[in-house]
Enzyme design. Structure first.
Site, PDB file in Angstrom:
ATOM      1  N   HIS A  96      93.224  37.586   2.966  1.00 36.55           N
ATOM      2  CA  HIS A  96      93.729  36.878   4.141  1.00 36.55           C
ATOM      3  C   HIS A  96      92.609  36.101   4.827  1.00 36.55           C
ATOM      4  O   HIS A  96      91.467  36.550   4.877  1.00 36.55           O
ATOM      5  CB  HIS A  96      94.374  37.858   5.130  1.00 36.55           C
ATOM      6  CG  HIS A  96      95.716  38.322   4.686  1.00 36.55           C
ATOM      7  ND1 HIS A  96      95.877  39.224   3.645  1.00 36.55           N
ATOM      8  CD2 HIS A  96      96.970  38.004   5.118  1.00 36.55           C
ATOM      9  CE1 HIS A  96      97.171  39.450   3.466  1.00 36.55           C
ATOM     10  NE2 HIS A  96      97.848  38.720   4.344  1.00 36.55           N
ATOM     11  N   LYS A 143     115.528  48.856  26.008  1.00 34.82           N
ATOM     12  CA  LYS A 143     114.868  49.308  27.230  1.00 34.82           C
ATOM     13  C   LYS A 143     115.736  48.950  28.420  1.00 34.82           C
ATOM     14  O   LYS A 143     116.227  47.810  28.529  1.00 34.82           O
ATOM     15  CB  LYS A 143     113.498  48.622  27.369  1.00 34.82           C
ATOM     16  CG  LYS A 143     112.584  49.240  28.425  1.00 34.82           C
ATOM     17  CD  LYS A 143     111.904  50.473  27.911  1.00 34.82           C
ATOM     18  CE  LYS A 143     110.703  50.860  28.778  1.00 34.82           C
ATOM     19  NZ  LYS A 143     110.056  52.093  28.286  1.00 34.82           N
ATOM     20  N   LYS A 180     111.322  28.361  41.237  1.00 33.78           N
ATOM     21  CA  LYS A 180     111.895  27.067  41.588  1.00 33.78           C
ATOM     22  C   LYS A 180     113.202  27.260  42.361  1.00 33.78           C
ATOM     23  O   LYS A 180     114.072  28.030  41.939  1.00 33.78           O
ATOM     24  CB  LYS A 180     112.150  26.262  40.319  1.00 33.78           C
ATOM     25  CG  LYS A 180     112.757  24.884  40.554  1.00 33.78           C
ATOM     26  CD  LYS A 180     113.015  24.194  39.219  1.00 33.78           C
ATOM     27  CE  LYS A 180     113.719  22.864  39.412  1.00 33.78           C
ATOM     28  NZ  LYS A 180     114.014  22.213  38.108  1.00 33.78           N
ATOM     29  N   THR A 211     109.656  49.760  22.860  1.00 29.96           N
ATOM     30  CA  THR A 211     110.403  49.392  24.070  1.00 29.96           C
ATOM     31  C   THR A 211     109.451  49.076  25.220  1.00 29.96           C
ATOM     32  O   THR A 211     109.800  48.293  26.111  1.00 29.96           O
ATOM     33  CB  THR A 211     111.381  50.506  24.480  1.00 29.96           C
ATOM     34  OG1 THR A 211     110.662  51.711  24.760  1.00 29.96           O
ATOM     35  CG2 THR A 211     112.395  50.770  23.377  1.00 29.96           C
TER      36      THR A 211
END
EC number: 4.1.1.97
Length: 494
Positions: free
Chosen positions: A68, A179, A190, A239
């Protein structure tokens, strides 16, 4: 894109050529997988290919890891690695960033004897930099195993890019995890402006100076089957990671509504983790109300101090699924829950069946206390995200409409009340397809029937059980009600 049928029918040489780049410069894995056919699903193929690596000796695994490239390098690498690093922003590093990555990668290689590996899909260069710093503190064996886990993840992402499972018979099972109660608060989101004004409500928008949301996230996909059946967590997104993902994306969300935030997070989840097939997100608003402030000798509304509201709750639900590279919203609705309204007179309940089981007296003018859950769906789900604020329906407006209709109507029953509330909502907001109700009757029990010199009475809480109603009002029904009202008006004028 290839199907499982395509792969199962290929000769070994063709299969090796098709899957040879799934593991970096290691086509031997694809070649050996030919003997493990048939593949029943993408997850089955991935499990068999990773099984080949897991069964290999330590030297072979180390050789795979060393094949890799170093993240951030400008040296030659496979086309897949080039594309993955480009998408993570590693091909556009500033000179100083490049030198920093180069130094850290060299440090990592010197420490462990193999390159730093990370499945970079969905990650930014900042994420990668932080992961590299953190993992430099690990032990060698920990990093060796983590490198293999990352390689398995990269392989899963690459398989998903070239294989479609369309047309396959998927196992019908309940399989999901997630979860709940992910609380996230943000200041200075906004503002929501430009909403359609209606006569029944003074709502004109939200400042979004402080917003809160309680999110539940549930994900599913066949890729998670090994975690249940074999205890293999290779593709499990913890989670706790889901919690952090949701909270951090509230910072990058540029919209104005909870519905829009859920849409944004769902797409980011499925884009980041390509092995997820579906996601359900539920977001419950945590409302804050601005408090009074005495400034410059007059009472006004504070721009800084808010109190957490304890009234009815607004919630949004979004479900999305992946089909190939396409993400589809399969369900979206908004709702207001636990809206508690009491009208002290102008309500009746008479004319119902009376038989040997009936003990309830008829009442031509009773107080009526109702609990309402009201949900609404858009014809075009994009309207829910308030990209065009004039087509967005705010929970505050639905609340005010329900109250107004309750005030106006001589109520013969709760059933009739919710029908007319639904018709009014759909009349004001024709972009909706339907409005659904869950209602409960909590009308008080009478304690004192007459008070001298007063028209009042004394009541107490009703004893359970409580009556309830479920009903959906469609846009077609609302149109018919509108026509009936117009005809009645014309006949009165005549």
């Amino acid at each position: 894109m290839f199907t499982m049928d395509d792969l199962n029918q290929m000769d070994t040489q063709t299969l090796t050529g098709t899957l040879g780049s799934i593991f970096e410069h290691s086509s031997w894995i694809a070649e050996r997988s030919a003997a493990l056919r048939p593949f029943s699903s993408l997850s089955d193929l991935h499990r068999k290919m990773t099984g080949i690596v897991k069964a290999a000796d330590r030297e072979t695994q180390l050789d795979l890891i060393k094949k890799h490239p170093r993240l951030g390098t400008k040296k030659t690498m496979s086309d897949d690695s080039v594309r993955e690093q480009q998408n993570a922003g590693l091909s556009k590093l500033e000179q100083q960033e490049y030198e920093e990555f180069l130094m850290l990668n060299e440090h990592y290689y010197d420490r462990f004897g193999f390159p730093f590996i990370l499945a970079v899909k969905g990650k930014t260069k900042q994420d990668i930099h932080q992961a590299l710093l953190a993992r430099l503190e690990s032990e060698r064996e920990t990093e060796f195993q983590q490198a293999l886990i990352e390689i398995y993840r990269i392989a899963r992402f690459r398989l998903a890019d070239i294989i479609t499972e369309k047309g396959e018979t998927q196992m019908k099972r309940t399989m999901s995890y997630g979860k709940g109660n992910v609380f996230a608060y943000r200041t200075f989101l906004k503002p929501l402006t430009g909403v359609k004004q209606i006569p029944e409500s003074s709502f004109a928008g939200r400042s979004n100076t402080v917003v809160g949301v309680d999110v539940t996230c549930e994900i599913g996909g066949e890729a998670f089957l090994p975690s249940f059946t074999d205890g293999d967590n290779t593709l499990v997104v913890a989670t706790d990671s889901m919690k952090n993902f949701i909270q951090r994306h509230l910072a990058s969300y540029e919209g104005t509504t909870t519905e829009g935030f859920l849409h944004y997070v769902a797409h980011r989840f499925l884009d980041t983790y390509s092995h997820m097939d579906k996601i359900t997100l539920t977001g419950e608003d945590i409302p804050f109300e601005a408090m009074p402030a005495y400034e410059e000798k007059e009472l006004s509304t504070s721009r800084l101090v808010f109190r957490r509201s304890r009234n009815e709750r607004s919630r949004s639900v979004l479900k999305a699924e992946r089909s190939g590279n396409t993400i589809t919203i399969t369900e979206q609705y908004s709702e207001i829950m636990d809206l508690q309204l009491v009208k002290v007179s102008g309500n009746s309940f008479i004319g119902f069946i009376r038989d040997e089981y009936t003990t309830l007296p008829e009442d031509g003018n009773r107080p009526l206390f109702v609990y309402l859950n009201i949900s609404w769906q858009y014809e075009n789900t994009n309207d829910a995200y308030a990209s065009d604020p004039a087509r967005y329906v705010a929970a505050e407006q639905v609340r005010d409409l329900a109250s107004t209709v309750f005030h106006e109507l001589e109520t013969p029953s709760i059933q009739n009340l919710i029908y007319h509330i639904g018709c009014r909502i759909l009349a004001r907001f024709p972009q909706l397809t339907d409005v659904s109700f869950q209602s409960q009757n909590h009308t008080w029990d009478t304690v004192v029937e007459e008070i001298p010199g007063s028209k009042g009475k004394v009541y107490t809480e009703p004893r359970p059980p409580y009556g309830f109603q479920h009903f959906t009002v469609t846009r077609e029904e609302a149109e018919k009600e509108k026509q009936k009202a117009a005809e009645k008006c014309r006949s009165l004028k005549a």
